[in-house]
Write an enzyme that holds these catalytic residues in place. Sequence first.
Site, PDB file in Angstrom:
ATOM      1  N   ASP A 124       0.804  -1.224   0.000  1.00 39.99           N
ATOM      2  CA  ASP A 124       0.000   0.000   0.000  1.00 39.99           C
ATOM      3  C   ASP A 124       0.836   1.272   0.000  1.00 39.99           C
ATOM      4  O   ASP A 124       0.407   2.306   0.531  1.00 39.99           O
ATOM      5  CB  ASP A 124      -0.944   0.001   1.208  1.00 39.99           C
ATOM      6  CG  ASP A 124      -2.095  -0.969   1.023  1.00 39.99           C
ATOM      7  OD1 ASP A 124      -2.659  -1.007  -0.085  1.00 39.99           O
ATOM      8  OD2 ASP A 124      -2.429  -1.695   1.980  1.00 39.99           O
ATOM      9  N   ASP A 184      -7.467  -3.819  -5.251  1.00 36.10           N
ATOM     10  CA  ASP A 184      -7.050  -2.530  -4.686  1.00 36.10           C
ATOM     11  C   ASP A 184      -5.647  -2.125  -5.156  1.00 36.10           C
ATOM     12  O   ASP A 184      -5.328  -0.932  -5.261  1.00 36.10           O
ATOM     13  CB  ASP A 184      -7.019  -2.577  -3.156  1.00 36.10           C
ATOM     14  CG  ASP A 184      -8.158  -3.345  -2.521  1.00 36.10           C
ATOM     15  OD1 ASP A 184      -8.591  -4.361  -3.094  1.00 36.10           O
ATOM     16  OD2 ASP A 184      -8.589  -2.954  -1.418  1.00 36.10           O
TER      17      ASP A 184
END
Length: 407
Positions: A124, A184
């Site tokens: 991330d 994602d």
Amino acid sequence: MNLKAGLLSLVVVCGACSQVPQKEDVVKDSFDFAGRQLKYAIAQVDSAKTKLAEEGSQKKPVSPRAIEDDGSFKMVASRDWTSGFFPGELWYMYEYTQDDYWKEQAQAFTANIEDQKTNSGTHDMGFKMYCSFGNGYRLTKDATYKDILMQSAAILTSRYKPTVGCIRSWDHNSDKWQCPVIIDNMMNLELLYWAFRESGDSTYYNIATNHARTTMKNHFRADYSSYHVVDYDTLTGSVLHRQTHQGYNDESAWARGQAWGLYGYTMCYRETKLPEFLSQAENIANYIFTSPAMPEDLVAYWDFNAPNIPDEPRDVSAASLMACALYELSMYNAEKAPLYKRWADTIVDSLSKNYRAPLNGDYGFLLLHSTGARTFERDVPLVYADYYFLEALLKKAKLEKEGTAIL
């Protein structure tokens, strides 16, 4: 008509004209609200930190994330995947207002997560570092920010698995997954494309593009809805499992997952100009906005296959993401541009009118009614919903003024 009668008619007409409602400037109104609400949010953060210090807590929260089921304020440490969104909101406030107050707040909250630039245990890096330092560098050209971003991009490439053709997502649950890749992760590719532009090193471009192509091949169903997780064999690169971990069930279309894909492939087309990515983005948009499960206000339910629609929670975070993507997607297809923009405008209008938090309430979050996943953060404010809402507003304003939605 005599002079007296004519003047009377003019007065009546002008009086009627003055009563015609003026078209609301949704961008200005929303940023005015956000400015007041985010000042309240900063006060809530300061209060929470003070309380933890008084209690002798070892917790080091840096950013708001959500409101817990018990109504308490949920803040997170820098390692949390959402830690970069609140600094990003403050940068967006600075971008819109050019007020140094917001610049100083953005710098302070951004500095709190610098330690993540060497965190190789997460995929991330884009969410954390590009939303914070990336916006900061774009707006200030601070050379220190550039160095931090380059370190972050290099760390992200260390998670790339050549045999699979993807960046590994999660490291947890190794008994369940060999090499899980989540939809994602498309969002984190923007950091790599930025690093390619800044450095000229094609490694970044190739990894990002390979990841996008592999995901396009394996994550999507025939109708262009997507799974959430694809697990790969680390030795052969073959697909082991397809799941929708945070959605209703494995074969359902989790709303935010669809939004990650829409935004991700729109961004990939911008960075590569590869027609396959534009086609993918448009096909995803068609799936989303022709779905019978999409409500009239275009603020999606948390999963397109949730069984109790219309009595299911919405996901404002998915809607905000969709609006961001649609404003940019409208630049790339002249024929469909009015349709894409109309969808985006409908979302933005809906969010600003019907999903806004009360002023000086809900710990300073901007929007209500987001859903993180099937089992947690259901129907609550979420920091990334607010971040992408402000981004959508900026994109709308820039598109209408300059003809481009690229910030």
